[in-house]
Write a protein that holds these residues in place. Structure first.
Motif, PDB file in Angstrom:
ATOM      1  N   PHE A   4       0.818  -1.205   0.000  1.00 47.03           N
ATOM      2  CA  PHE A   4       0.000   0.000   0.000  1.00 47.03           C
ATOM      3  C   PHE A   4       0.860   1.267   0.000  1.00 47.03           C
ATOM      4  CE2 PHE A   4      -2.852  -2.892   2.664  1.00 47.03           C
ATOM      5  CZ  PHE A   4      -3.524  -3.368   1.549  1.00 47.03           C
ATOM      6  N   THR A   5       0.309   2.326  -0.586  1.00 48.65           N
ATOM      7  CA  THR A   5       0.895   3.658  -0.541  1.00 48.65           C
ATOM      8  C   THR A   5      -0.152   4.603   0.036  1.00 48.65           C
ATOM      9  OG1 THR A   5       2.374   3.320  -2.436  1.00 48.65           O
ATOM     10  CG2 THR A   5       1.785   5.589  -1.902  1.00 48.65           C
ATOM     11  N   ASP A   6       0.156   5.219   1.159  1.00 49.18           N
ATOM     12  CA  ASP A   6      -0.779   6.125   1.842  1.00 49.18           C
ATOM     13  C   ASP A   6      -0.255   7.546   1.701  1.00 49.18           C
ATOM     14  OD1 ASP A   6      -2.648   7.326   3.447  1.00 49.18           O
ATOM     15  OD2 ASP A   6      -2.250   6.103   5.224  1.00 49.18           O
ATOM     16  N   ILE A   7      -0.960   8.370   0.935  1.00 54.10           N
ATOM     17  CA  ILE A   7      -0.480   9.728   0.661  1.00 54.10           C
ATOM     18  C   ILE A   7      -1.044  10.762   1.636  1.00 54.10           C
ATOM     19  CG2 ILE A   7      -0.109   9.179  -1.771  1.00 54.10           C
ATOM     20  CD1 ILE A   7      -2.594  10.879  -2.417  1.00 54.10           C
ATOM     21  N   HIS A   8      -1.823  10.301   2.617  1.00 55.72           N
ATOM     22  CA  HIS A   8      -2.402  11.235   3.593  1.00 55.72           C
ATOM     23  C   HIS A   8      -2.486  10.519   4.931  1.00 55.72           C
ATOM     24  CE1 HIS A   8      -5.844  14.328   4.544  1.00 55.72           C
ATOM     25  NE2 HIS A   8      -4.998  14.172   5.555  1.00 55.72           N
ATOM     26  N   CYS A   9      -1.441  10.689   5.746  1.00 52.93           N
ATOM     27  CA  CYS A   9      -1.327   9.971   7.012  1.00 52.93           C
ATOM     28  C   CYS A   9      -0.530  10.835   7.987  1.00 52.93           C
ATOM     29  CB  CYS A   9      -0.625   8.629   6.778  1.00 52.93           C
ATOM     30  SG  CYS A   9      -0.396   7.643   8.271  1.00 52.93           S
ATOM     31  N   HIS A  10      -1.101  11.091   9.155  1.00 48.17           N
ATOM     32  CA  HIS A  10      -0.469  11.973  10.140  1.00 48.17           C
ATOM     33  C   HIS A  10       0.334  11.231  11.209  1.00 48.17           C
ATOM     34  CE1 HIS A  10      -2.564  15.628   8.765  1.00 48.17           C
ATOM     35  NE2 HIS A  10      -3.567  14.810   8.507  1.00 48.17           N
ATOM     36  N   GLY A  11       0.124   9.927  11.342  1.00 46.99           N
ATOM     37  CA  GLY A  11       0.859   9.193  12.352  1.00 46.99           C
ATOM     38  C   GLY A  11       0.221   7.863  12.662  1.00 46.99           C
TER      39      GLY A  11
END
Length: 291
Positions: A4-11
């Motif tokens: 997976f590639t997560d382009i919106h993740c804060h932590g």
């Protein structure tokens, strides 16, 4: 299963990206354990001084973690009326001077930035960030469909967490997501946690914009961790036993506790074909964010 590639993740894992080098690495490791091999570290709206400190941390962490692709600035150029879990004191108008300061601090590490296109100077800022190689996303916005379309013409190519912190789709005003559906080059982020977007709408957006849905977690520190008290930027967040993250003392959603493997399963349960759900969590965002 694709990585997976997560382009919106804060932590995640109890840590926020940018707080410390060890914490940034631990946050990435928490998501990696759930199948995410690449992440764009997202930062909420903050002062330029705080942004500089966070960038120092993330750059140091990236020397150990090449799967951290860079940063997504979710702010500070957001509409106060749609600020969600962002400190109103940290919001800014995208003047040329402030845009230049942001680019000077973040430089080539900027992979994505969220902007409310109705703000004064926003269209020129969209052109500037797009020319710098960043994916520009429309989000936290009061914009209508026409303004969103103008933003796409200026260089934006993505909707930040579609249907959240923006107008929805109605009979005579289709809003930002409707504008993105109508544009064959625009992509739409969805937070598929069963909380942010109704499952029927998830299935509908996939059908309306095939190959252009990007699953994101918008995860904060409590992802892959435990309920309790957390911080998102400068704001206090309470994570309920059901995983819902809200600003303390309110019902305002403050990111999520989602991991990408669960996002795929929520989509499949909603009726999205598995291959489409997995692509939306892997090849589609990887292709979008690649420079």
């Amino acid at each position: 299963m694709a990585a997976f590639t997560d382009i919106h993740c804060h932590g995640g894992g109890g840590h926020a990206f940018g707080d410390s080098v060890a914490g940034t690495r631990a946050a990435f490791a928490a998501h990696r354990a759930h199948g995410t091999s690449q992440v764009v570290a997202s930062l909420v709206s903050m002062s330029l001084a705080d942004l500089e400190r966070a960038m120092d941390v993330i750059r140091a962490a990236r020397t150990y973690e090449p799967g951290i692709l860079g940063v997504h600035l979710e702010g500070p150029f957001l509409a106060p009326e749609r600020k969600g879990a962002h400190d109103p004191a940290a919001l800014a108008i995208p003047t040329q001077a402030v845009v230049a300061d942001v680019l000077d601090i973040v430089g080539d590490d900027l992979r994505q930035i969220t902007i409310a296109p109705e703000l004064p100077g926003a269209m020129e800022a969209i052109r500037t960030f797009s020319r710098a190689g960043a994916v520009v996303a429309v989000g936290h916005t009061t914009a209508d469909a026409a303004t969103t379309t103008t933003a796409f013409e200026a260089g934006a190519s993505l909707i930040t967490h579609g249907l959240n912190a923006m107008a929805g789709m109605a009979a005579r005003e289709i809003g930002p997501v409707g504008a993105a559906i109508a544009d064959p080059f625009a992509h739409i982020e969805l937070i598929a946690d069963g909380i942010h977007v109704n499952p029927t709408l998830i299935r509908t957006v996939f059908a309306a914009a095939p190959g252009r849905v990007v699953l994101v977690t918008d995860a904060m520190a409590a992802a892959a961790s435990t309920p309790g008290a957390y911080r998102l930027g400068s704001l206090d967040v309470e994570v309920k036993d059901d995983g819902r993250a809200v600003l303390a003392g309110t019902d305002t959603l403050a990111g999520s506790t989602l991991t990408m493997d669960r996002a795929v399963e929520v989509c499949v349960a909603a009726g999205v074909p598995r291959d489409q759900a997995e692509a939306a969590a892997s090849t589609v965002p990887a292709r979008l964010i690649r420079r």
